[in-house]
Design an enzyme around this catalytic site. Structure first.
Site, PDB file in Angstrom:
ATOM      1  NE  ARG A 129       4.375  -8.971  -4.271  1.00 36.51           N
ATOM      2  CZ  ARG A 129       4.841  -8.005  -4.849  1.00 36.51           C
ATOM      3  NH1 ARG A 129       5.830  -7.332  -4.039  1.00 36.51           N
ATOM      4  NH2 ARG A 129       4.835  -8.002  -6.206  1.00 36.51           N
ATOM      5  CG  HIS A 580       4.651   6.604  -7.484  1.00 36.55           C
ATOM      6  ND1 HIS A 580       4.437   6.276  -6.141  1.00 36.55           N
ATOM      7  CD2 HIS A 580       5.863   6.052  -7.838  1.00 36.55           C
ATOM      8  CE1 HIS A 580       5.815   5.546  -5.822  1.00 36.55           C
ATOM      9  NE2 HIS A 580       6.536   5.383  -7.029  1.00 36.55           N
ATOM     10  CD  GLU A 581       6.833   5.653 -11.289  1.00 36.81           C
ATOM     11  OE1 GLU A 581       7.794   6.000 -11.115  1.00 36.81           O
ATOM     12  OE2 GLU A 581       6.245   4.617 -11.042  1.00 36.81           O
ATOM     13  CG  HIS A 584      10.032   7.872  -7.939  1.00 36.10           C
ATOM     14  ND1 HIS A 584      10.683   7.717  -6.665  1.00 36.10           N
ATOM     15  CD2 HIS A 584       9.280   6.983  -8.058  1.00 36.10           C
ATOM     16  CE1 HIS A 584      10.002   6.607  -6.243  1.00 36.10           C
ATOM     17  NE2 HIS A 584       9.316   6.162  -6.832  1.00 36.10           N
ATOM     18  CD  GLU A 643       9.222   3.542  -4.467  1.00 36.42           C
ATOM     19  OE1 GLU A 643       8.234   4.054  -4.698  1.00 36.42           O
ATOM     20  OE2 GLU A 643      10.261   3.378  -5.309  1.00 36.42           O
ATOM     21  CG  ASP A 647       3.368   5.720  -2.271  1.00 35.69           C
ATOM     22  OD1 ASP A 647       3.624   5.373  -3.418  1.00 35.69           O
ATOM     23  OD2 ASP A 647       3.599   4.857  -1.577  1.00 35.69           O
ATOM     24  CG  HIS A 708       8.060  -0.068  -3.167  1.00 31.92           C
ATOM     25  ND1 HIS A 708       8.885  -0.999  -3.705  1.00 31.92           N
ATOM     26  CD2 HIS A 708       7.400   0.944  -4.110  1.00 31.92           C
ATOM     27  CE1 HIS A 708       8.963  -0.618  -4.890  1.00 31.92           C
ATOM     28  NE2 HIS A 708       8.310   0.388  -5.017  1.00 31.92           N
ATOM     29  NE  ARG A 714       3.506   2.132  -2.072  1.00 27.95           N
ATOM     30  CZ  ARG A 714       4.059   1.751  -3.385  1.00 27.95           C
ATOM     31  NH1 ARG A 714       4.475   0.579  -3.672  1.00 27.95           N
ATOM     32  NH2 ARG A 714       4.356   2.703  -4.236  1.00 27.95           N
TER      33      ARG A 714
END
Length: 746
Positions: A129, A580-581, A584, A643, A647, A708, A714
């Site tokens: 990737r 985002h974190e 979580h 995730e 997001d 993810h 996303r």
């Protein structure tokens, strides 16, 4: 963001630490490392590594012109409402290059934001990737000075003797080794000496229900191939399965030849076919990831005596097995020692499987799992032997340059030593203060937004507020790594014995030290201040056991963050990552832990029920995305739920924080060459940090193994749910980016 103590960091992070981005392929190939374990001495690093230099990206020509025109002034000028500073010009050039302005942002915002990037970047033949993350990671790596001496298979053969040798490549194994063969003995050596857990995943980690102490965990193991799907499914999975078996056979033949054994191809094929059959049954016994999503259901605490009574197979002695592992760090356990069993269904199946296979087949499998991890550390002919397997698995046709493998390995396994060099060379100290300020702004918005939630009652909102306010942050790097005469840093590598000539043995030494550093934590209190990752990492993390967010220095660079680029880009980049974190801590896994990192139910029945209802909307939304590159498979809405929640929450919180910033600071000047508002630039930069592409083979793997969603989804999924995006880009209701039905958790 990027998944790996007691376990390897790769495994630990997958299970206990949630990230903004998954592991790169190079990280998957690198030898398993342990969290803060197995580092080499600082002096070795200083001699072996050149200074890590972060390369500037994008718009070099524009910068040269700008510097010339501004006559050496770094900041340039702001003429009128157009920002012409070097930071603005660089950002504008990057954004323009990445965009496809011919695409309709209301139909496919990912194409609009990333079409130019996708057209300009070809996946390297060495990679499965290629994304913004991979480019930034590449720029962290430099060439190690000196050459690494290769001694072919000799060091591997010496290592195999430590764990009972390889029956398929041992003429007299059944006569000399099998009579005294002990599964407990060999599994314990694999674990404590090589940091490799096969058949039974035994490791030490924070107790989910008491974050101040460590405890032993027993879980189902990882597999030789990326997921259980590869052992049963057709199409590309079958091609990988066939290549994997051939890889086994080829390596076994090579070892036989190196030991001067007679050529017996039919024997090797038969023996390794049994190994494949055995591993397939092990894979079938493991519980699919989708069914292991609720950590509260996985957690089963019992004593070793109870474990023995519950899961006894072939006279396997659990106390002896665990004591053999722990004796490597002089820790004693007894039948009353408490353990947490995560893999109950697997252990119930294991007894029947073990009873069906001979000791030689099981030993062949154990050794194979050790060997496959060491291929990257051996000579070129071993890597050539796995080329077909890697092509089937990743779609890659070339190996990474040797220097790049070495740099990745050193950075992954000597985090603080390398991190100190990286920070000294590239990291602006002011960034810590600026990012901390962003964290406070976004945390404040998260707390404020709780009042908007109709599905959550007042009591649960108050608990959520307490937890959000208690989240600890680590930014950039641990301060001590920059100290002069650094005894603390040297101590991290003091128990390692390396030779500059024996690369393979150095790796084995690193594995041993990593395993021991992890295991000995069993009798130590948890250090809440220790860093869970190094500084030279392009990623970010949340730890539910610590209620802690971490932003290494490696991610605090453009496009995520720069003090020279507009705040719209910072909020859309690192601001989104921060949100985002934080989110979580309140996703489908993080919500099970309280403000102190203990697995404790702080939810009212009303709020818990409605959380699941809100989450189900996202499960269906993302589960309906079909990924053509992965053979038309659908994204797993369940596996990616955490995730996706992060997001969605991250971009929403970052945008609201940016609006508050605008109210306080006023409008920013526009970027040159872009007729876009800063609100539009916020969403554009959010999308562009996810620009990237995959090979079909890797897409088929990641859709089964990555927690993810694919990069495109996303972006699409988060913005389709956010009304503010549609307003900013004037998307009519009913267009692809402004669907009538929207999902929201936080």
């Amino acid at each position: 963001m990027e998944n790996e103590v007691g376990k390897s960091v790769d495994n630990q992070m997958d299970k206990y630490i949630v990230t903004i981005m998954g592991k790169s392929e190079s990280q998957m190939d690198i030898v398993e490392k342990t969290t803060k374990s197995g580092k080499k001495p600082w002096s070795f690093v200083a001699i072996g590594l050149a200074v890590l230099l972060l390369l500037m990206t994008c718009a070099a020509v524009a910068l040269v012109i700008l510097y010339a025109s501004s006559r050496g002034s770094y900041y340039g000028t702001n003429s009128g409402k157009i920002c012409t500073t070097p930071g603005c010009v660089t950002a504008a050039a990057r954004i323009i290059q990445n965009m496809d302005p011919t695409a309709d942002p209301c139909k496919d915002f990912y194409q609009y934001a990333c079409g130019g990037w996708l057209n300009r970047h070809v996946i390297p033949e060495t990679s499965s990737r290629y994304s913004i993350f991979d480019i930034l990671r590449d720029e962290l790596e430099i060439i190690l000075k000196g050459l690494i001496e290769q001694r072919d298979s000799l060091p591997l053969l010496e290592a195999l003797r430590m764990v009972g040798d390889w029956p398929v490549a041992s003429a007299d194994w059944s006569k000399t080794k099998e009579p005294s063969w002990s599964m407990e003995e060999n599994l314990s050596i694999m674990n404590s000496r090589f940091n490799k857990r096969v058949l039974i995943d035994m490791f030490v980690w924070n107790d989910d229900r008491d974050s101040s102490r460590h405890i032993i965990y027993i879980d189902q193991p990882s597999l030789g191939m990326p997921s259980r799907d590869y052992y049963f499914n057709g199409d590309n999975y079958q091609r990988v399965r066939e290549a994997y078996l051939q890889f086994m056979i080829t390596i076994a033949k090579m070892i036989r030849e190196d030991k001067n054994m007679s050529k017996d191809d039919s024997f090797v094929q038969e023996e390794m076919a049994k190994v494949m059959e055995f591993e397939t049954e092990i894979a079938n016994a493991t519980t699919p990831a989708e069914e292991r999503h609720d950590v509260t259901l996985l957690y089963n605490k019992m004593t070793l005596a109870e474990l023995q009574e519950e899961f006894s197979f072939n006279e396997f002695n659990w106390t002896f097995f665990i004591q053999r592992i722990m004796s490597s760090v002089n820790v004693q356990v007894d039948p009353e020692e408490e353990v947490v069993v995560y893999g109950m269904p697997y252990l119930q199946e294991l007894k029947a499987i073990i009873s069906k296979y001979s000791a030689s087949t099981i030993q062949n499998y154990l050794i194979w799992r050790l060997v496959i991890d060491r291929i990257s550390s051996l000579s070129r002919r071993f890597k050539d032997a796995r080329a077909s397997y890697r092509k089937a698995l990743y779609g890659t046709t070339l190996e990474e340059a040797r220097w790049r493998e070495c740099v990745s390995y050193v950075n992954n396994n000597m985090e603080n030593a390398v991190g100190a060099m990286y920070v000294r060379e590239t990291f602006a100290g002011e960034s810590k203060r600026m990012v901390r300020d962003l964290i406070e702004k976004i945390r404040e918005v998260f707390v404020e937004t709780l009042d908007e939630l109709q599905w959550m009652d007042k009591a649960s909102k108050e608990k959520a507020r307490e937890k959000a306010m208690a989240i600890k942050e680590q930014i950039g790097y641990p301060d001590y790594i920059l100290e002069d005469q650094n005894e603390k840093l040297d101590l991290e590598y003091a128990n390692l014995n390396f030779s500059e000539h024996n690369y393979f043995e150095n790796i084995l030494e690193n594995l041993r030290a990593g395993a021991q550093k992890s295991l000995k934590k069993l009798r130590e209190r948890v250090d809440q201040d220790i860093w869970i990752i190094g500084a030279a990492v392009v990623n970010a993390f949340y730890s539910p056991n610590r209620n802690q967010i971490v932003f290494p220095a490696g991610i605090l660079q453009p496009p995520f963050f720069s003090k020279h680029q507009p705040q719209a880009l910072n909020f859309g980049g690192i601001g989104m990552v921060i949100g985002h974190e934080i989110t979580h801590g309140f996703d489908d896994n993080g919500r099970n832990f309280d403000k102190d990192g203990n697995m404790l139910d702080w939810w009212s029945n009303f709020s818990a029920l409605h959380f699941k209802e809100q989450s189900l909307c996202m499960v269906h939304q993302y589960g309906n995305y079909t990924w053509e590159l992965a053979g038309g498979q659908n994204v797993s809405g369940i596996s990616t739920l955490g995730e996706n929640i992060a997001d969605n929450g991250g971009v929403r919180q970052a945008y609201k924080a940016y609006l508050k910033w605008l109210e306080q600071e006023g409008k920013e000047p526009k970027l040159p060459g872009l007729n876009l508002s800063h609100k539009q630039l916020f969403f554009l930069n959010f999308a562009q940090v996810w620009c990237g592409s995959y090979r079909p083979e890797y897409a088929s793997q990641s859709i089964k193994t990555d927690v993810h969603s694919p990069l495109k989804y996303r972006v699409m999924g988060s913005l389709q749910n956010f009304e503010a995006f549609s307003e900013v880009f004037h998307c009519k209701k009913g267009t692809a980016m402004h669907p009538a039905g929207k999902c929201r958790v936080w």
